[in-house]
Design an enzyme around this catalytic site. Structure first.
Site, PDB file in Angstrom:
ATOM      1  N   LYS A 228       0.865  -1.173   0.000  1.00 21.51           N
ATOM      2  CA  LYS A 228       0.000   0.000   0.000  1.00 21.51           C
ATOM      3  C   LYS A 228       0.904   1.225   0.000  1.00 21.51           C
ATOM      4  O   LYS A 228       1.613   1.479   0.957  1.00 21.51           O
ATOM      5  CB  LYS A 228      -0.928   0.030   1.210  1.00 21.51           C
ATOM      6  CG  LYS A 228      -1.930   1.174   1.116  1.00 21.51           C
ATOM      7  CD  LYS A 228      -2.843   1.259   2.301  1.00 21.51           C
ATOM      8  CE  LYS A 228      -3.942   2.296   2.026  1.00 21.51           C
ATOM      9  NZ  LYS A 228      -3.403   3.584   1.533  1.00 21.51           N
ATOM     10  N   ARG A 233      -3.472   8.133  -6.351  1.00 25.34           N
ATOM     11  CA  ARG A 233      -4.179   7.131  -7.155  1.00 25.34           C
ATOM     12  C   ARG A 233      -4.286   7.637  -8.583  1.00 25.34           C
ATOM     13  O   ARG A 233      -4.717   8.764  -8.832  1.00 25.34           O
ATOM     14  CB  ARG A 233      -5.574   6.899  -6.565  1.00 25.34           C
ATOM     15  CG  ARG A 233      -6.377   5.752  -7.186  1.00 25.34           C
ATOM     16  CD  ARG A 233      -5.947   4.430  -6.593  1.00 25.34           C
ATOM     17  NE  ARG A 233      -6.791   3.334  -7.032  1.00 25.34           N
ATOM     18  CZ  ARG A 233      -7.808   2.835  -6.330  1.00 25.34           C
ATOM     19  NH1 ARG A 233      -8.119   3.377  -5.152  1.00 25.34           N
ATOM     20  NH2 ARG A 233      -8.510   1.817  -6.779  1.00 25.34           N
ATOM     21  N   ARG A 248      -7.928  10.132  -8.312  1.00 22.33           N
ATOM     22  CA  ARG A 248      -8.998   9.432  -7.587  1.00 22.33           C
ATOM     23  C   ARG A 248     -10.316  10.176  -7.687  1.00 22.33           C
ATOM     24  O   ARG A 248     -11.382   9.573  -7.737  1.00 22.33           O
ATOM     25  CB  ARG A 248      -8.594   9.264  -6.123  1.00 22.33           C
ATOM     26  CG  ARG A 248      -9.693   8.711  -5.239  1.00 22.33           C
ATOM     27  CD  ARG A 248      -9.197   8.407  -3.852  1.00 22.33           C
ATOM     28  NE  ARG A 248     -10.301   8.082  -2.947  1.00 22.33           N
ATOM     29  CZ  ARG A 248     -10.163   7.429  -1.818  1.00 22.33           C
ATOM     30  NH1 ARG A 248      -8.959   7.026  -1.442  1.00 22.33           N
ATOM     31  NH2 ARG A 248     -11.192   7.173  -1.052  1.00 22.33           N
ATOM     32  N   GLU A 277      -0.869   3.585  -8.783  1.00 23.76           N
ATOM     33  CA  GLU A 277      -0.440   4.660  -7.878  1.00 23.76           C
ATOM     34  C   GLU A 277       0.804   5.333  -8.457  1.00 23.76           C
ATOM     35  O   GLU A 277       1.688   4.675  -9.004  1.00 23.76           O
ATOM     36  CB  GLU A 277      -0.109   4.067  -6.507  1.00 23.76           C
ATOM     37  CG  GLU A 277      -0.137   5.057  -5.378  1.00 23.76           C
ATOM     38  CD  GLU A 277      -1.486   5.136  -4.693  1.00 23.76           C
ATOM     39  OE1 GLU A 277      -1.617   5.938  -3.750  1.00 23.76           O
ATOM     40  OE2 GLU A 277      -2.413   4.403  -5.097  1.00 23.76           O
ATOM     41  N   PHE A 313      -1.650  -1.897 -10.118  1.00 28.02           N
ATOM     42  CA  PHE A 313      -2.106  -3.069  -9.372  1.00 28.02           C
ATOM     43  C   PHE A 313      -3.375  -3.702  -9.932  1.00 28.02           C
ATOM     44  O   PHE A 313      -3.810  -4.732  -9.436  1.00 28.02           O
ATOM     45  CB  PHE A 313      -2.293  -2.755  -7.887  1.00 28.02           C
ATOM     46  CG  PHE A 313      -3.089  -1.508  -7.589  1.00 28.02           C
ATOM     47  CD1 PHE A 313      -4.455  -1.449  -7.816  1.00 28.02           C
ATOM     48  CD2 PHE A 313      -2.451  -0.393  -7.050  1.00 28.02           C
ATOM     49  CE1 PHE A 313      -5.182  -0.315  -7.526  1.00 28.02           C
ATOM     50  CE2 PHE A 313      -3.183   0.749  -6.753  1.00 28.02           C
ATOM     51  CZ  PHE A 313      -4.550   0.787  -6.989  1.00 28.02           C
ATOM     52  N   ARG A 385     -16.683   0.434  -1.634  1.00 27.99           N
ATOM     53  CA  ARG A 385     -15.736   0.052  -0.590  1.00 27.99           C
ATOM     54  C   ARG A 385     -16.279  -1.221   0.044  1.00 27.99           C
ATOM     55  O   ARG A 385     -17.036  -1.187   1.006  1.00 27.99           O
ATOM     56  CB  ARG A 385     -15.607   1.161   0.458  1.00 27.99           C
ATOM     57  CG  ARG A 385     -14.470   0.946   1.435  1.00 27.99           C
ATOM     58  CD  ARG A 385     -14.460   2.019   2.510  1.00 27.99           C
ATOM     59  NE  ARG A 385     -14.276   3.352   1.985  1.00 27.99           N
ATOM     60  CZ  ARG A 385     -13.096   3.895   1.697  1.00 27.99           C
ATOM     61  NH1 ARG A 385     -11.981   3.180   1.859  1.00 27.99           N
ATOM     62  NH2 ARG A 385     -13.009   5.126   1.233  1.00 27.99           N
ATOM     63  N   LYS A 391      -7.371  -3.054   3.673  1.00 31.57           N
ATOM     64  CA  LYS A 391      -6.089  -2.398   3.914  1.00 31.57           C
ATOM     65  C   LYS A 391      -5.684  -2.571   5.372  1.00 31.57           C
ATOM     66  O   LYS A 391      -6.513  -2.532   6.274  1.00 31.57           O
ATOM     67  CB  LYS A 391      -6.151  -0.920   3.540  1.00 31.57           C
ATOM     68  CG  LYS A 391      -7.207  -0.128   4.272  1.00 31.57           C
ATOM     69  CD  LYS A 391      -7.295   1.291   3.720  1.00 31.57           C
ATOM     70  CE  LYS A 391      -8.432   2.069   4.387  1.00 31.57           C
ATOM     71  NZ  LYS A 391      -8.583   3.420   3.808  1.00 31.57           N
TER      72      LYS A 391
END
Length: 520
Positions: A228, A233, A248, A277, A313, A385, A391
């Protein structure tokens, strides 16, 4: 006047009269006061039916807590001395939106005074409740319970459209407002027109929080554990030689990241949509302070002296094929087929908790934030989410002193809300301001805190109360960053209140040296 008592008057079929600002304020108040999700949904749906497709683009962002323009250049200096309120409501949402659109476009000489004039003229025509609502929108401090999930449900209810179809359209459009307009105009048929389009950003998939690696793996079983990164983002779209990069918040930041544009153009395949990222690294591979990455993402800076590294990712579209509905393992296989290992976020696929914990420890040792544990079977759930990404980060806590607080707005009107936080300087014995937070405060805590702080008051102005530095509060933070704004040279990142510590004296609080040590 319509909306003054919270009632929402439904217009005749096929005709939507102009919605008043008072109507939206009443709906916002009712949503805040309604604990049940179903009740919130019905209130918003009723307003959307009245607004219709032509005004949904204004109503949806407002009830989500933000202006459609998002950035207007209006600051506290303008908001704190607005004129007296009007007696009765008269402003339409179209008028308010047009004013903020004009304000957002202002630039150059004289723009600040013209911005102030327009905002003050608008506020002078607004009632007291309307002024509070507008302040909350502009400042971002509007808390009314109309989260994205509630808003999506309300759009489906208002348009009598299938909820699953609305959710997918929102995912693919990257925003709720255009979906609401289309659904209210054409129903389910209008939703069918939303698909993944290279060059148009999607809302990113988000991660929930797990307290530990073991807890995350207990929920997911065998999974991928990835770095992470504390970066920006970036969603990268490539169609032939054309590359677009979105943040983002779905802002186009292509011009600010030339090195990532070069990397994307060098990849095989004709079209790609990749999630990842961007981060500024030191020569030894450790991350630079976050604000250096943020500064690069905020300006059209040259690549030097702070180049950005790109770590990908996930893949949503590869060489003409949408893959966002495929299992994560298949998406990563597609990703590995077009992206060299150096551009992929480091990961470990494992079912072993000790192995995952070792990977987590190594990630932290390299200076990164933590890890994200990801299901191998879940699709890419854009804009949600859920439980497929978890995370895990170490939690930093500090015992700090409250130096003052600001009066709240909207639902928090009448309460001291935004806390000013300070750390102890062991040399001078004084307290050094580190930042502010209103997060983590329940209604009960707000009431207690207001009474307590007023009993400690030493001075005040129109919007702040300063207090004797004797109240200790435990704060959780994601980290700290350098900041020229505060005298200690550092500021807290994502601070939230955990609890007040009446068992601690101010002499037991953390020092500015302890806070600065978190920079490394």
């Amino acid at each position: 006047m319509p909306g003054c008592d919270g009632a929402l008057l439904v217009g005749t079929a096929g005709h939507n009269r102009d919605v008043l600002l008072a109507d939206v304020v009443a709906a916002s108040r009712d949503v805040t006061a309604t604990p049940a999700r179903s009740g919130k949904v019905e209130i918003i749906a009723a307003l959307l039916r009245r607004a219709g497709s032509d005004q949904a683009a204004i109503v949806v962002p407002w009830l989500s807590g933000e202006l459609r323009q998002r950035r207007t250049g209006v600051g506290w200096a303008t908001l704190r001395d607005t004129p007296a309120s009007a007696e009765t409501p008269s402003l339409s949402i179209a008028t308010v939106d047009a004013t903020f659109e004009t304000v957002a476009q202002l630039s150059g000489a004289g723009s600040a005074s013209e911005r102030r004039r327009l905002v003050h003229d608008l506020f002078g025509r607004a009632t007291a409740d309307e002024q509070d609502f507008l302040r909350g929108l502009v400042s971002g401090d509007l808390r009314q319970g109309a989260l994205d999930g509630v808003m999506t449900d309300a759009v489906a209810r208002a348009a009598d459209a299938p909820l699953a179809a609305v959710r997918r359209a929102v995912m693919l459009a990257g925003a709720i407002a255009p979906v609401a307009a289309s659904a209210l105009s054409s129903g389910a048929a209008g939703l069918a027109g939303f698909g993944l389009q290279v060059g148009r950003p999607l809302q990113p998939m988000l991660a929930s929080t797990a307290p530990s690696v073991g807890d995350a793996m207990g929920r997911l079983g065998e999974c991928a554990v990835e770095w992470k990164l504390d970066g920006i983002r970036v969603q990268v779209h490539r169609d032939g030689a054309d590359v677009a990069i979105f943040s983002r918040s779905l802002d186009d930041i292509t011009a600010r990241m030339p090195e990532i544009v070069d990397h994307a153009r060098a990849l095989p395949g004709s079209s790609l949509v990749l999630d990842g990222e961007a981060i500024a690294l030191r020569p030894d591979g450790r991350p630079r302070p976050f604000q250096q990455t943020g500064a690069r993402a905020a300006t059209r800076a040259p690549r030097e002296p702070v180049p950005l590294s790109w770590f990908v990712f996930d893949a949503l579209h590869v060489d003409g094929q949408d893959v966002l509905d495929a299992p994560a393992s298949a998406r990563h296989e597609a990703l590995a087929g077009v992206l060299p290992a150096a551009l992929r976020a480091p990961r470990l696929v494992t079912g072993s908790v000790p192995d995952a914990e070792a990977f987590f420890a190594d990630t932290l040792a390299r200076g990164h934030e933590g890890v994200v544990a990801k299901s191998l079977t879940a699709p890419y759930e854009a804009g949600r989410r859920g439980a497929a990404w978890l995370k895990v980060k170490p939690v930093h806590t500090l015992d700090l002193v409250v130096l003052g607080a600001e009066w709240g707005h909207g639902r928090r009107r009448g309460w001291l809300s935004n806390l000013h936080l300070g750390a102890r300087d062991p040399n001078s014995g004084q307290f050094v301001m580190l930042g502010k937070t209103f997060k983590g405060l329940t209604d009960e805590l707000l009431r207690w805190q207001t009474e307590k702080l007023l009993s400690l008051e030493t001075s005040r102005n129109d919007w702040q109360v300063f207090v004797e530095p004797s109240l200790v509060v435990e704060i959780a933070i994601d980290g700290v960053q350098t900041s020229p704004r505060y005298p200690g040279g550092v500021a807290l990142r994502f601070a939230r209140v955990l609890r007040y510590r009446d068992d601690k004296h101010v002499a037991d609080t953390d020092t500015i040296d302890t806070v600065r040590a978190l920079l490394t």
